[in-house]
Design an enzyme around this catalytic site. Structure first.
Site, PDB file in Angstrom:
ATOM      1  N   GLY A   1       0.798  -1.231   0.000  1.00 44.49           N
ATOM      2  CA  GLY A   1       0.000   0.000   0.000  1.00 44.49           C
ATOM      3  C   GLY A   1       0.821   1.267   0.000  1.00 44.49           C
TER       4      GLY A   1
ATOM      5  N   TYR B   1      38.906  10.485  24.062  1.00 47.35           N
ATOM      6  CA  TYR B   1      39.421  11.803  23.681  1.00 47.35           C
ATOM      7  C   TYR B   1      38.260  12.674  23.217  1.00 47.35           C
ATOM      8  CZ  TYR B   1      38.915   9.819  18.992  1.00 47.35           C
ATOM      9  OH  TYR B   1      38.405   9.223  17.864  1.00 47.35           O
TER      10      TYR B   1
ATOM     11  N   SER C   1      32.507   4.369  11.123  1.00 44.59           N
ATOM     12  CA  SER C   1      32.972   4.163  12.487  1.00 44.59           C
ATOM     13  C   SER C   1      33.891   5.273  12.979  1.00 44.59           C
ATOM     14  CB  SER C   1      33.691   2.811  12.599  1.00 44.59           C
ATOM     15  OG  SER C   1      34.801   2.771  11.713  1.00 44.59           O
TER      16      SER C   1
ATOM     17  N   HIS D   1      43.106  13.712   8.507  1.00 45.36           N
ATOM     18  CA  HIS D   1      42.985  15.054   9.048  1.00 45.36           C
ATOM     19  C   HIS D   1      44.330  15.587   9.530  1.00 45.36           C
ATOM     20  CE1 HIS D   1      43.367  13.684  13.253  1.00 45.36           C
ATOM     21  NE2 HIS D   1      42.552  12.682  12.939  1.00 45.36           N
TER      22      HIS D   1
ATOM     23  N   CYS E   1      42.601   7.039  12.872  1.00 51.75           N
ATOM     24  CA  CYS E   1      42.606   8.049  11.816  1.00 51.75           C
ATOM     25  C   CYS E   1      43.992   8.161  11.181  1.00 51.75           C
ATOM     26  CB  CYS E   1      42.198   9.413  12.380  1.00 51.75           C
ATOM     27  SG  CYS E   1      40.451   9.523  12.812  1.00 51.75           S
TER      28      CYS E   1
END
Length: 391
Positions: free
Chosen positions: A218, A300, A314, A319, A337
């Site tokens: 529907g 951190y 995740s 950076h 990272c």
């Protein structure tokens, strides 16, 4: 005897007259052409009908004639549904909107040369928001992306009729790719990619004709969309976790090498092909968003992290990490990272775009499926099998 001669003359005259009836033009005069019929128009919606399904493609057929014009508009005149004339028919090019009143007018010329017109008014079924599913599309209209960018369609309400929807989700590129396929991650999300990366500098059109299409249960699709985007140069970045080095290439040529640090032994950076998902000139990084409790020794919360580019759900980013410059190029000390100097991070940020490929190698930790845009880690045969049209 005289009477016999007269009878013979009369008989001869009769024979002559009968013979004359077969002369050119006389037969036509005695057998006139059949009368030509007027046009008869029939629509697939009834006059003054209510609750017409939004999946209806309005059409009008003509007997004994041809359509000369057609028009389908909302009753308030604010919106027009385009249509096409094809000899003895007029067919709308789009389906209908919910809870909307329409006016239909189609004209035709019959075999008799006379004009006939069909006029209808009708209204469509009302739908709640829970009965409508809207597609959100990435990339955005007019965006330029990297060669690894998948086409992502996300629905706000689940789609059961995946095969029907997929048939109405077209992707074309210039230059064309040899192979491409959709994969459904679930009933709300589908990705499209070529077998190999997009050709550099390609132009791509995504055409979704889903408005009014029954999604099952529907629920109906809403909002047709056409998205045009461009693919930039082939920018491939390779991060060698073991060597603590990032290598940036454009169209197959190495342009820059950057010393980096990646995840330490307790937070190893994942290996595999990742795609830049988001870019932030500045972002706050809170370990709590990755599931680390604030009481954890590894917690951190760093404010104003510069030149950050997300590559996993995740929380892995590339950076600026001025606090770890001493380890960059020689040791892995991050929480997963890829960190580099502020100057190098700024350079990479300005030379990268969403959809660029970031390949991580020489790490013992594998990238989990769908932890980000992991499309390129899937074998092509497996990817094709995820299409709703495979079977």
């Amino acid at each position: 005897m005289r009477e016999l001669r007269l009878s013979a003359l009369v008989a001869c005259a009769a024979i002559f007259v009968v013979s004359a009836c077969t002369a050119d033009g006389v037969t036509d005069a005695l057998s006139p052409e059949p009368a030509k019929d007027p046009a008869v128009l029939t629509a697939n919606v009834k006059a003054k009908a209510s609750d017409v399904p939004v999946s209806t493609v309005v059409s009008v057929k003509v007997e004994h004639g041809d359509v000369t014009s057609g028009k389908l508009v909302t009753k308030d005149g604010k919106s027009k549904v385009p249509g096409r004339v094809a000899g003895d028919s007029w067919t709308a090019s789009e389906r209908l909107e919910p809870d909307t009143a329409y006016s239909l007018e189609v004209s035709a010329r019959g075999e008799d040369g006379e004009r006939q017109q069909l006029s209808r008014s009708f209204s469509t079924q009302a739908l709640t928001l829970a009965q409508q599913t809207y597609p959100a599309v990435a990339p955005l209209q007019g965006e330029t992306v990297g060669v690894g960018m998948p086409v992502i369609v996300t629905f706000d309400v689940p789609v059961e009729n995946k095969a029907l929807f997929e048939r109405n989700m077209q992707v074309q590129s210039t230059p064309a790719v040899d192979e491409g396929s959709w994969t459904w991650f679930n009933s709300r999300e589908a990705h499209y990619r070529p077998r190999d990366y997009w050709p550099a500098h390609a132009k791509v059109e995504v055409n979704l004709q889903l408005n009014g299409l029954p999604a099952g249960g529907g629920i109906f699709g809403q909002q047709d969309q056409t998205i045009d985007f461009a693919v930039g140069s082939e920018r491939i970045t390779v991060v060698d976790v073991a060597k603590h080095q990032l290598k940036y290439s454009v169209d197959g040529k190495v342009v820059k090498k950057i010393p980096v640090t990646t995840g330490d032994s307790s937070h190893a950076t994942r290996s595999g092909t990742k795609i830049i998902m988001e870019k932030f000139s500045s972002v706050d990084m809170d370990a709590a968003t990755t599931g680390v409790d604030s009481e954890d020794p590894g917690y951190y919360n760093i404010k104003d992290v510069r030149w950050a580019m997300r590559v996993t759900n995740s929380g892995e980013f590339l950076h600026a990490a001025p606090w770890s410059v001493g380890s960059q190029g020689s040791a892995n000390v991050s929480h997963g990272c890829t960190g580099m100097s502020t100057a190098n991070a700024h350079w990479l940020y300005t030379h990268s775009r969403r959809g660029d490929v970031i390949s991580f190698i020489n790490s013992p930790r594998e990238l989990e499926d769908r932890n980000g845009w992991t499309d390129w880690n899937v074998k092509w045969s497996t990817w094709e099998a995820g299409s709703a049209l495979t079977s």
